[in-house]
Design an enzyme around this catalytic site. Structure first.
Site, PDB file in Angstrom:
ATOM      1  N   GLY A  89       0.818  -1.221   0.000  1.00 47.17           N
ATOM      2  CA  GLY A  89       0.000   0.000   0.000  1.00 47.17           C
ATOM      3  C   GLY A  89       0.842   1.256   0.000  1.00 47.17           C
ATOM      4  O   GLY A  89       2.065   1.215   0.133  1.00 47.17           O
ATOM      5  N   GLY A  91       2.615   3.671   1.491  1.00 42.41           N
ATOM      6  CA  GLY A  91       3.186   3.886   2.814  1.00 42.41           C
ATOM      7  C   GLY A  91       3.816   5.256   2.965  1.00 42.41           C
ATOM      8  O   GLY A  91       4.121   5.694   4.073  1.00 42.41           O
ATOM      9  N   LYS A 112       4.235  12.015  -3.132  1.00 43.90           N
ATOM     10  CA  LYS A 112       5.117  10.935  -2.693  1.00 43.90           C
ATOM     11  C   LYS A 112       6.141  11.520  -1.725  1.00 43.90           C
ATOM     12  O   LYS A 112       6.852  12.460  -2.089  1.00 43.90           O
ATOM     13  CB  LYS A 112       5.810  10.325  -3.920  1.00 43.90           C
ATOM     14  CG  LYS A 112       6.588   9.060  -3.651  1.00 43.90           C
ATOM     15  CD  LYS A 112       6.933   8.365  -4.962  1.00 43.90           C
ATOM     16  CE  LYS A 112       7.834   7.168  -4.747  1.00 43.90           C
ATOM     17  NZ  LYS A 112       8.220   6.557  -6.036  1.00 43.90           N
ATOM     18  N   ASP A 124       9.005   5.845   7.647  1.00 47.00           N
ATOM     19  CA  ASP A 124       8.680   7.198   8.105  1.00 47.00           C
ATOM     20  C   ASP A 124       7.777   7.952   7.133  1.00 47.00           C
ATOM     21  O   ASP A 124       7.368   9.079   7.406  1.00 47.00           O
ATOM     22  CB  ASP A 124       9.963   7.998   8.370  1.00 47.00           C
ATOM     23  CG  ASP A 124      10.813   8.180   7.114  1.00 47.00           C
ATOM     24  OD1 ASP A 124      10.406   7.706   6.018  1.00 47.00           O
ATOM     25  OD2 ASP A 124      11.886   8.804   7.208  1.00 47.00           O
ATOM     26  N   ASP A 247       4.000  -4.793  -7.533  1.00 49.12           N
ATOM     27  CA  ASP A 247       3.416  -3.536  -7.056  1.00 49.12           C
ATOM     28  C   ASP A 247       3.987  -2.332  -7.801  1.00 49.12           C
ATOM     29  O   ASP A 247       3.508  -1.213  -7.616  1.00 49.12           O
ATOM     30  CB  ASP A 247       3.635  -3.373  -5.545  1.00 49.12           C
ATOM     31  CG  ASP A 247       5.092  -3.537  -5.143  1.00 49.12           C
ATOM     32  OD1 ASP A 247       5.663  -4.599  -5.446  1.00 49.12           O
ATOM     33  OD2 ASP A 247       5.668  -2.610  -4.562  1.00 49.12           O
TER      34      ASP A 247
HETATM   35  P1  AMP Z   1       8.730   1.047  -3.465  1.00 44.69           P
HETATM   36  O1  AMP Z   1      10.127   0.708  -3.084  1.00 44.69           O
HETATM   37  O2  AMP Z   1       8.545   2.504  -3.722  1.00 44.69           O
HETATM   38  O3  AMP Z   1       8.195   0.233  -4.567  1.00 44.69           O
HETATM   39  O4  AMP Z   1       7.870   0.750  -2.171  1.00 44.69           O
HETATM   40  C1  AMP Z   1       7.554  -0.530  -1.689  1.00 44.69           C
HETATM   41  C2  AMP Z   1       6.656  -0.416  -0.500  1.00 44.69           C
HETATM   42  O5  AMP Z   1       7.354   0.175   0.619  1.00 44.69           O
HETATM   43  C3  AMP Z   1       5.427   0.457  -0.697  1.00 44.69           C
HETATM   44  O6  AMP Z   1       4.361  -0.085   0.034  1.00 44.69           O
HETATM   45  C4  AMP Z   1       5.847   1.777  -0.113  1.00 44.69           C
HETATM   46  O7  AMP Z   1       4.771   2.572   0.288  1.00 44.69           O
HETATM   47  C5  AMP Z   1       6.686   1.330   1.076  1.00 44.69           C
HETATM   48  N1  AMP Z   1       7.674   2.351   1.469  1.00 44.69           N
HETATM   49  C6  AMP Z   1       8.796   2.692   0.818  1.00 44.69           C
HETATM   50  N2  AMP Z   1       9.448   3.680   1.461  1.00 44.69           N
HETATM   51  C7  AMP Z   1       8.719   3.982   2.565  1.00 44.69           C
HETATM   52  C8  AMP Z   1       8.862   4.920   3.637  1.00 44.69           C
HETATM   53  N3  AMP Z   1       9.890   5.756   3.721  1.00 44.69           N
HETATM   54  N4  AMP Z   1       7.888   4.924   4.577  1.00 44.69           N
HETATM   55  C9  AMP Z   1       6.844   4.095   4.527  1.00 44.69           C
HETATM   56  N5  AMP Z   1       6.660   3.189   3.548  1.00 44.69           N
HETATM   57  C10 AMP Z   1       7.591   3.128   2.569  1.00 44.69           C
HETATM   58 MG    MG Z   2       6.520   0.940  -5.520  1.00 45.69          MG
END
Ligand code: AMP
Ligand code: MG
Length: 468
Positions: A89, A91, A112, A124, A247
């Site tokens: 989701g 995050g 973002k 965070d 995702d």
């Molecule tokens: P991504 O690496 O952007 O594909 O993210 C993978 C998952 O990790 C997603 O659910 C993001 O929302 C979550 N995520 C990545 N960085 C953060 C962060 N700094 N805080 C909270 N969730 C994160």
């Molecule tokens: Mg992602």
């Protein structure tokens, strides 16, 4: 309050109840506009003048909720490096809402790096300026190349430091997408056995992205086609996504989630730049196969909607190979300056790749140089023999080739230099110039020779990081 800056129409919030968590961005101390994408703002029918302001920065940092927004975090699941995570989701991201652009297309506006949400797990919810500018640049690079992609509308700093390996200036990216529906969005509901919401999502997705298509198998087929086309286009320009988790695969067929992505320099089929991809799962040459793997996961989610008809879904998936090959060949013919089709063309194209790999040749420069007689050894004989069977004039052919073979790509060392200047010295000059270079990648300009050249000494050992 910010009045009427956006004419939001929030269909996701309205039609997909239960598929998201309402959210609110964190308040940050000192929003400051780093870059507003004025061209994109115009395309969205927004008032760039009004947005390039303190009030605009406050909106893009999440401090002010613009009128008409419905702020929410989308639920999704996903296979990360092959392992299923039932709840990921948004995050660190929030959907503000949708606007209809000047072409009548519905586009998501999404923050973002805007703080914690119901899906943040241990994170965070923040983002650093480097990764934000990286996503900005790479998205614009892909757009400049004519490849479907999410784009950045704005980058702002927050006045905070975010804690990573080293502290980074905090930043928020405003991302524009055809939608943020991912393979993982379908997986979220399928894995919970929530067929009702799954159907709601599938129906919504068809209305929004594939209105001409009927039936859930039709949806599967349309997504397979869109992904086959997208993957071929990545391969044509030497783009390596780096984290092709389910995702990070948009159902719309746009490139999404620019993390540790990079462009090939010296051609090597199994190039990996990402520091987190230790097994090379998402290496350059693996990407089409991984796309198909992800599509198979998508197909599985649809089974409850198609009466469990595995055979029919499999038959759809089996079309991917031919579709991809057809898209790839079509693009390769154009890159090689071929106007007609011959059975041996794909083999001819693969022969050039082998020549490049054997000689450690730069992928982008080799294609760009082909029309001007760059040395491609024995392969060149075969190519010229093939060209001789067509009527085009050399000048006409060279011109056509330059419309599809870019001079400028987002070269790793240039991207790094621009990000370092911005984050370490608050100097946005190199970032601005690189944006300008990447906006028109097919037009050679005097004074920009440095942007066309590979890294001095090559990119040996170069690594990219997610920087989340
Ligand atoms: P991504 O690496 O952007 O594909 O993210 C993978 C998952 O990790 C997603 O659910 C993001 O929302 C979550 N995520 C990545 N960085 C953060 C962060 N700094 N805080 C909270 N969730 C994160
Ligand atoms: Mg992602």
């Amino acid at each position: 309050m910010a009045h009427n800056l956006f004419a939001f129409d929030n269909s996701y919030a309205r039609e997909l109840e239960g598929c998201y968590a309402a959210g609110a961005a964190a308040q940050v101390p000192a929003p400051r506009m780093v870059k507003l994408n004025r061209g994109l703002a115009a395309e969205l029918g927004l008032d760039a003048e009004a947005l390039d302001s303190e009030a605009g920065a406050a909106i893009f940092a999440g401090n002010t909720v613009p009128d008409g927004a419905f702020v929410l975090a989308q639920a999704y699941a996903g296979h990360q490096f092959g392992h299923f995570v039932p709840q990921l989701g948004d995050g660190r991201a929030l959907l503000l809402g949708e606007v209809i652009d000047v072409h009548g297309r519905r586009r998501d506006l999404h923050l973002k790096g805007s703080g914690r949400t119901a899906f943040s797990r241990g994170g965070d919810g923040k983002a650093g300026l480097g990764p934000v500018l990286r996503e900005y640049l790479l998205g614009e690079a892909m757009h400049g190349l004519g490849i479907p992609t999410t784009r950045a509308l704005a980058a702002v700093t927050t006045g905070e430091r975010v804690v990573r390996e080293v502290p980074l200036p905090g930043a928020v990216l405003t991302r524009v997408a055809a939608s943020h529906i991912r393979v993982g969005t379908f997986q979220f509901f399928a894995s919970r056995g929530d067929t009702e919401r799954l159907r709601l999502l599938a129906d919504y997705t068809m209305r929004r992205h594939y209105p001409g298509v009927t039936g859930y198998l039709g949806l599967l087929g349309a997504v397979i086609d869109a992904q086959a086309s997208l993957l071929a286009r990545w391969m044509h320009v030497g783009f390596i996504h780096g984290v092709m988790n389910t995702d990070n695969m948009a159902i719309s067929g746009e490139t999404i989630d620019y993390g540790p992505c990079a462009f090939l320099d010296g051609y090597k089929a199994l190039t990996v730049f990402s520091s987190i991809d230790r097994g090379g799962r998402y290496a350059y040459g693996q990407q089409p196969e991984i796309a198909l793997w992800n599509l198979a996961r998508f197909a599985e989610t649809l089974l409850p909607l198609i009466g469990g008809d595995v055979e029919a879904a499999t038959a759809e998936l089996q079309r991917f190979g031919d579709l991809y090959e057809r898209y790839w060949e079509r693009g390769m013919r154009a890159k090689l300056g071929l106007l007609t089709e011959e059975a041996g063309d794909a083999e001819l194209a693969r022969g050039l790749l082998q020549t490049m790999e054997a000689g450690g040749m730069d992928y982008t420069q080799t294609f760009r140089g082909l029309g001007r007689g760059v040395d491609v050894g024995a392969w060149g004989e075969k190519w010229r023999a093939r060209l001789a069977r067509e009527g085009a004039t050399p000048e006409g052919r060279a011109e056509a080739m330059e419309r599809v073979n870019p001079v400028y790509i987002a070269r790793n060392h240039q991207v790094e230099a621009a990000l370092a200047a911005a984050t370490e010295r608050a100097d946005l000059g190199p970032f601005e110039t690189l944006c300008e270079v990447l906006a028109a990648p097919f037009t050679e300009r005097a004074g920009w020779e440095g942007y066309a050249a590979p890294a001095p000494g090559g990119n040996v050992g170069y690594k990219t990081f997610c920087g989340t």
